[in-house]
Design a protein around this motif. Structure first.
Motif, PDB file in Angstrom:
ATOM      1  N   ASP A 156     -29.562 -55.190 -39.687  1.00 31.20           N
ATOM      2  CA  ASP A 156     -30.182 -53.866 -39.682  1.00 31.20           C
ATOM      3  C   ASP A 156     -29.470 -53.010 -40.724  1.00 31.20           C
ATOM      4  O   ASP A 156     -28.242 -52.997 -40.789  1.00 31.20           O
ATOM      5  CB  ASP A 156     -30.064 -53.231 -38.296  1.00 31.20           C
ATOM      6  N   TYR A 157     -30.236 -52.308 -41.555  1.00 29.23           N
ATOM      7  CA  TYR A 157     -29.608 -51.526 -42.617  1.00 29.23           C
ATOM      8  C   TYR A 157     -30.245 -50.155 -42.759  1.00 29.23           C
ATOM      9  O   TYR A 157     -31.366 -49.916 -42.324  1.00 29.23           O
ATOM     10  CB  TYR A 157     -29.659 -52.273 -43.948  1.00 29.23           C
ATOM     11  N   GLN A 158     -29.472 -49.282 -43.388  1.00 28.02           N
ATOM     12  CA  GLN A 158     -29.925 -47.952 -43.769  1.00 28.02           C
ATOM     13  C   GLN A 158     -29.767 -47.871 -45.282  1.00 28.02           C
ATOM     14  O   GLN A 158     -28.763 -48.334 -45.818  1.00 28.02           O
ATOM     15  CB  GLN A 158     -29.065 -46.887 -43.093  1.00 28.02           C
ATOM     16  N   SER A 159     -30.730 -47.285 -45.969  1.00 30.66           N
ATOM     17  CA  SER A 159     -30.651 -47.198 -47.428  1.00 30.66           C
ATOM     18  C   SER A 159     -30.602 -45.739 -47.875  1.00 30.66           C
ATOM     19  O   SER A 159     -31.172 -44.855 -47.218  1.00 30.66           O
ATOM     20  CB  SER A 159     -31.824 -47.923 -48.086  1.00 30.66           C
ATOM     21  N   PHE A 160     -29.927 -45.520 -49.005  1.00 36.64           N
ATOM     22  CA  PHE A 160     -29.685 -44.171 -49.515  1.00 36.64           C
ATOM     23  C   PHE A 160     -29.761 -44.182 -51.038  1.00 36.64           C
ATOM     24  O   PHE A 160     -29.558 -45.213 -51.670  1.00 36.64           O
ATOM     25  CB  PHE A 160     -28.302 -43.676 -49.064  1.00 36.64           C
ATOM     26  N   ILE A 161     -29.999 -43.001 -51.614  1.00 37.35           N
ATOM     27  CA  ILE A 161     -30.113 -42.935 -53.072  1.00 37.35           C
ATOM     28  C   ILE A 161     -28.765 -42.733 -53.758  1.00 37.35           C
ATOM     29  O   ILE A 161     -28.650 -42.947 -54.954  1.00 37.35           O
ATOM     30  CB  ILE A 161     -31.102 -41.831 -53.523  1.00 37.35           C
ATOM     31  N   SER A 162     -27.743 -42.334 -52.998  1.00 34.72           N
ATOM     32  CA  SER A 162     -26.420 -42.119 -53.591  1.00 34.72           C
ATOM     33  C   SER A 162     -25.339 -42.445 -52.567  1.00 34.72           C
ATOM     34  O   SER A 162     -25.592 -42.485 -51.357  1.00 34.72           O
ATOM     35  CB  SER A 162     -26.268 -40.667 -54.045  1.00 34.72           C
ATOM     36  N   ALA A 163     -24.122 -42.628 -53.074  1.00 33.88           N
ATOM     37  CA  ALA A 163     -22.987 -42.852 -52.178  1.00 33.88           C
ATOM     38  C   ALA A 163     -22.739 -41.607 -51.330  1.00 33.88           C
ATOM     39  O   ALA A 163     -22.429 -41.710 -50.137  1.00 33.88           O
ATOM     40  CB  ALA A 163     -21.748 -43.215 -52.981  1.00 33.88           C
ATOM     41  N   ASN A 164     -22.900 -40.439 -51.918  1.00 39.24           N
ATOM     42  CA  ASN A 164     -22.715 -39.199 -51.155  1.00 39.24           C
ATOM     43  C   ASN A 164     -23.674 -39.142 -49.977  1.00 39.24           C
ATOM     44  O   ASN A 164     -23.279 -38.799 -48.864  1.00 39.24           O
ATOM     45  CB  ASN A 164     -22.919 -37.974 -52.047  1.00 39.24           C
ATOM     46  N   GLU A 165     -24.935 -39.482 -50.224  1.00 41.74           N
ATOM     47  CA  GLU A 165     -25.923 -39.459 -49.150  1.00 41.74           C
ATOM     48  C   GLU A 165     -25.568 -40.475 -48.064  1.00 41.74           C
ATOM     49  O   GLU A 165     -25.695 -40.190 -46.873  1.00 41.74           O
ATOM     50  CB  GLU A 165     -27.322 -39.733 -49.694  1.00 41.74           C
ATOM     51  N   LEU A 166     -25.108 -41.655 -48.468  1.00 38.90           N
ATOM     52  CA  LEU A 166     -24.707 -42.681 -47.500  1.00 38.90           C
ATOM     53  C   LEU A 166     -23.632 -42.141 -46.561  1.00 38.90           C
ATOM     54  O   LEU A 166     -23.727 -42.271 -45.347  1.00 38.90           O
ATOM     55  CB  LEU A 166     -24.208 -43.926 -48.233  1.00 38.90           C
ATOM     56  N   PHE A 167     -22.622 -41.486 -47.126  1.00 38.45           N
ATOM     57  CA  PHE A 167     -21.524 -40.987 -46.295  1.00 38.45           C
ATOM     58  C   PHE A 167     -21.922 -39.762 -45.483  1.00 38.45           C
ATOM     59  O   PHE A 167     -21.366 -39.513 -44.419  1.00 38.45           O
ATOM     60  CB  PHE A 167     -20.284 -40.707 -47.150  1.00 38.45           C
ATOM     61  N   GLU A 168     -22.899 -38.995 -45.950  1.00 38.31           N
ATOM     62  CA  GLU A 168     -23.353 -37.821 -45.210  1.00 38.31           C
ATOM     63  C   GLU A 168     -24.363 -38.180 -44.115  1.00 38.31           C
ATOM     64  O   GLU A 168     -24.312 -37.641 -43.016  1.00 38.31           O
ATOM     65  CB  GLU A 168     -24.003 -36.808 -46.155  1.00 38.31           C
ATOM     66  N   LYS A 169     -25.297 -39.094 -44.432  1.00 39.67           N
ATOM     67  CA  LYS A 169     -26.412 -39.363 -43.533  1.00 39.67           C
ATOM     68  C   LYS A 169     -26.371 -40.717 -42.837  1.00 39.67           C
ATOM     69  O   LYS A 169     -27.120 -40.956 -41.900  1.00 39.67           O
ATOM     70  CB  LYS A 169     -27.735 -39.230 -44.289  1.00 39.67           C
ATOM     71  N   GLY A 170     -25.522 -41.626 -43.314  1.00 35.95           N
ATOM     72  CA  GLY A 170     -25.402 -42.929 -42.667  1.00 35.95           C
ATOM     73  C   GLY A 170     -24.862 -42.784 -41.259  1.00 35.95           C
ATOM     74  O   GLY A 170     -23.955 -41.980 -41.026  1.00 35.95           O
ATOM     75  N   ARG A 171     -25.421 -43.531 -40.319  1.00 29.39           N
ATOM     76  CA  ARG A 171     -25.026 -43.402 -38.914  1.00 29.39           C
ATOM     77  C   ARG A 171     -24.622 -44.743 -38.317  1.00 29.39           C
ATOM     78  O   ARG A 171     -25.270 -45.757 -38.540  1.00 29.39           O
ATOM     79  CB  ARG A 171     -26.171 -42.824 -38.076  1.00 29.39           C
ATOM     80  N   ILE A 172     -23.533 -44.690 -37.562  1.00 29.88           N
ATOM     81  CA  ILE A 172     -23.055 -45.821 -36.770  1.00 29.88           C
ATOM     82  C   ILE A 172     -22.925 -45.301 -35.352  1.00 29.88           C
ATOM     83  O   ILE A 172     -22.158 -44.362 -35.105  1.00 29.88           O
ATOM     84  CB  ILE A 172     -21.697 -46.338 -37.287  1.00 29.88           C
ATOM     85  N   GLU A 173     -23.718 -45.878 -34.461  1.00 31.53           N
ATOM     86  CA  GLU A 173     -23.731 -45.426 -33.065  1.00 31.53           C
ATOM     87  C   GLU A 173     -23.946 -43.916 -32.971  1.00 31.53           C
ATOM     88  O   GLU A 173     -23.309 -43.227 -32.175  1.00 31.53           O
ATOM     89  CB  GLU A 173     -22.454 -45.858 -32.344  1.00 31.53           C
ATOM     90  N   GLY A 174     -24.808 -43.382 -33.836  1.00 39.06           N
ATOM     91  CA  GLY A 174     -25.142 -41.970 -33.814  1.00 39.06           C
ATOM     92  C   GLY A 174     -24.155 -41.043 -34.496  1.00 39.06           C
ATOM     93  O   GLY A 174     -24.332 -39.836 -34.507  1.00 39.06           O
ATOM     94  N   LYS A 175     -23.088 -41.604 -35.068  1.00 45.45           N
ATOM     95  CA  LYS A 175     -22.051 -40.796 -35.722  1.00 45.45           C
ATOM     96  C   LYS A 175     -22.036 -41.092 -37.219  1.00 45.45           C
ATOM     97  O   LYS A 175     -22.361 -42.192 -37.645  1.00 45.45           O
ATOM     98  CB  LYS A 175     -20.680 -41.115 -35.131  1.00 45.45           C
ATOM     99  N   SER A 176     -21.588 -40.124 -38.003  1.00 47.03           N
ATOM    100  CA  SER A 176     -21.458 -40.347 -39.445  1.00 47.03           C
ATOM    101  C   SER A 176     -20.271 -41.265 -39.726  1.00 47.03           C
ATOM    102  O   SER A 176     -19.357 -41.391 -38.894  1.00 47.03           O
ATOM    103  CB  SER A 176     -21.267 -39.020 -40.181  1.00 47.03           C
ATOM    104  N   ILE A 177     -20.284 -41.869 -40.876  1.00 51.59           N
ATOM    105  CA  ILE A 177     -19.166 -42.739 -41.278  1.00 51.59           C
ATOM    106  C   ILE A 177     -17.873 -41.935 -41.286  1.00 51.59           C
ATOM    107  O   ILE A 177     -16.818 -42.421 -40.869  1.00 51.59           O
ATOM    108  CB  ILE A 177     -19.439 -43.374 -42.650  1.00 51.59           C
ATOM    109  N   GLN A 178     -17.954 -40.698 -41.744  1.00 50.84           N
ATOM    110  CA  GLN A 178     -16.762 -39.845 -41.779  1.00 50.84           C
ATOM    111  C   GLN A 178     -16.195 -39.614 -40.381  1.00 50.84           C
ATOM    112  O   GLN A 178     -14.984 -39.568 -40.202  1.00 50.84           O
ATOM    113  CB  GLN A 178     -17.094 -38.523 -42.463  1.00 50.84           C
ATOM    114  N   GLU A 179     -17.066 -39.489 -39.388  1.00 54.24           N
ATOM    115  CA  GLU A 179     -16.609 -39.255 -38.013  1.00 54.24           C
ATOM    116  C   GLU A 179     -15.900 -40.472 -37.430  1.00 54.24           C
ATOM    117  O   GLU A 179     -14.987 -40.320 -36.615  1.00 54.24           O
ATOM    118  CB  GLU A 179     -17.790 -38.897 -37.110  1.00 54.24           C
ATOM    119  N   VAL A 180     -16.317 -41.669 -37.803  1.00 52.17           N
ATOM    120  CA  VAL A 180     -15.744 -42.881 -37.208  1.00 52.17           C
ATOM    121  C   VAL A 180     -14.643 -43.498 -38.067  1.00 52.17           C
ATOM    122  O   VAL A 180     -13.973 -44.427 -37.639  1.00 52.17           O
ATOM    123  CB  VAL A 180     -16.828 -43.954 -36.908  1.00 52.17           C
TER     124      VAL A 180
END
Length: 68
Positions: free
Chosen positions: A38-62
């Motif tokens: 299962d994957y999530q796709s983004f147009i930039s690395a910034n977007e990935l880190f801002e909008k990417g979710r793991i168990e409902g949390k951002s990468i920065q949060e986890v």
């Protein structure tokens, strides 16, 4: 970390004993869960880190709980 992903580095990591992969290609940046692809796709690395979710949390949060 965002800069390193922007440069093309890819990362495999574990959160709650589950494997994930941050990768990129010419079409975008991806956050992929290892067990089922299962994957999530983004147009930039910034977007990935801002909008990417793991168990409902951002990468920065986890990130403090991530094992590399």
């Amino acid at each position: 970390m965002v800069k390193r992903v922007n440069w093309g580095e890819e990362f495999q990591f574990y959160y709650n004993s589950e494997g994930y992969w941050i990768s990129m290609n010419k079409e975008g940046y991806y956050l992929t869960r290892g067990k089922d692809g299962d994957y999530q796709s983004f147009i930039s690395a910034n977007e990935l880190f801002e909008k990417g979710r793991i168990e409902g949390k951002s990468i920065q949060e986890v990130w403090e709980e991530v094992e590399i």
